[in-house]
Design an enzyme around this catalytic site. Structure first.
Site, PDB file in Angstrom:
ATOM      1  N   GLY A 136       0.807  -1.216   0.000  1.00  0.00           N
ATOM      2  CA  GLY A 136       0.000   0.000   0.000  1.00  0.00           C
ATOM      3  C   GLY A 136       0.839   1.263   0.000  1.00  0.00           C
ATOM      4  O   GLY A 136       0.744   2.090  -0.918  1.00  0.00           O
ATOM      5  N   ASP A 137       1.672   1.443   1.019  1.00  0.00           N
ATOM      6  CA  ASP A 137       2.558   2.607   1.076  1.00  0.00           C
ATOM      7  C   ASP A 137       4.001   2.158   1.313  1.00  0.00           C
ATOM      8  O   ASP A 137       4.774   2.845   1.958  1.00  0.00           O
ATOM      9  CB  ASP A 137       2.108   3.595   2.155  1.00  0.00           C
ATOM     10  N   GLU A 138       4.341   1.005   0.757  1.00  0.00           N
ATOM     11  CA  GLU A 138       5.684   0.461   0.912  1.00  0.00           C
ATOM     12  C   GLU A 138       6.346   0.316  -0.458  1.00  0.00           C
ATOM     13  O   GLU A 138       5.730  -0.143  -1.421  1.00  0.00           O
ATOM     14  CB  GLU A 138       5.643  -0.897   1.609  1.00  0.00           C
TER      15      GLU A 138
END
Length: 211
Positions: free
Chosen positions: A112-114
């Site tokens: 997701g936000d990696e």
């Protein structure tokens, strides 16, 4: 083929223009390999090209390090401003990572936000120069934390990073590197916003150091 007394006199054939078909295949390949939101390579490519590659014959060599990035404050952006704002942040972060690691063989969005970045080693280098890597990471994290204009607002996210160094740039265990980088990232997140932790590639406990 038309022959006259055994000699070929005429040749008939069918030619087909496959330009459009090749373009369609290229589009399908792009969709399969790239994250539709950020345009970076996706988790499937990271898995197949890096994690699943042979240890004896890795695809990316010489490799100095694997860096994992996770955004700080991203959930708060989504909760406060909605997913459109979160998507805008992800796109800008991806652009900044791509610019910061213009020489990287692979920059991918793996969650997701990696994000994951493979960092090259110089062909003659036995180990990644730690001091130079720390300086570069400091600049990258500062760049990622710059404000992001969005819909008459200014959004702010930061990033933390975990890094695993290769002991041998030409022969390494990608799964082990990912585990070490992930552990280092977890330690960085626990240390607070904008932190980086580096594993030396041998002992994840002893090798952690702030950047």
């Amino acid at each position: 083929v038309v022959r006259d007394n055994g000699r070929i006199t005429q040749l008939f054939g069918l030619k087909q223009d496959i330009t459009d078909e090749m373009a369609r295949w290229d589009t399908l390949r792009q969709l399969a390999e790239h994250d539709p939101l950020t345009g970076l390579k996706n988790r499937a490519v990271f898995q197949s090209a890096f994690l699943d590659a042979s240890r004896a014959q890795p695809r990316y060599a010489p490799l100095g390090a694997l860096a994992l990035f996770d955004l700080d404050g991203f959930k708060q952006i989504n909760d406060r401003h909605g997913h459109a704002a979160g998507d805008a942040c992800l796109r800008v972060v991806a652009q900044r990572l791509q610019a910061a690691f213009y020489d990287a063989p692979l920059v991918a969005r793996i969650g997701g936000d990696e994000f994951a970045v493979l960092i090259n080693a110089a062909p003659s280098t036995v180990a990644m120069p730690l001091a130079a890597l720390k300086r570069r990471m400091t600049r990258v994290l500062a760049e990622l934390s710059r404000p992001i204009p969005w819909s008459r607002r200014v959004l702010t996210v930061g990033a933390s990073a975990g890094i695993a160094l290769t002991a041998d740039p030409h022969r390494y265990d990608a799964d082990a590197l990912f585990t070490m980088a992930d552990e280092a990232l977890y330690a960085a997140k626990a240390a607070g916003r904008g932190a980086v932790r580096i594993s030396d590639g041998y002992d994840i406990g002893a090798g952690l150091a702030s950047g």
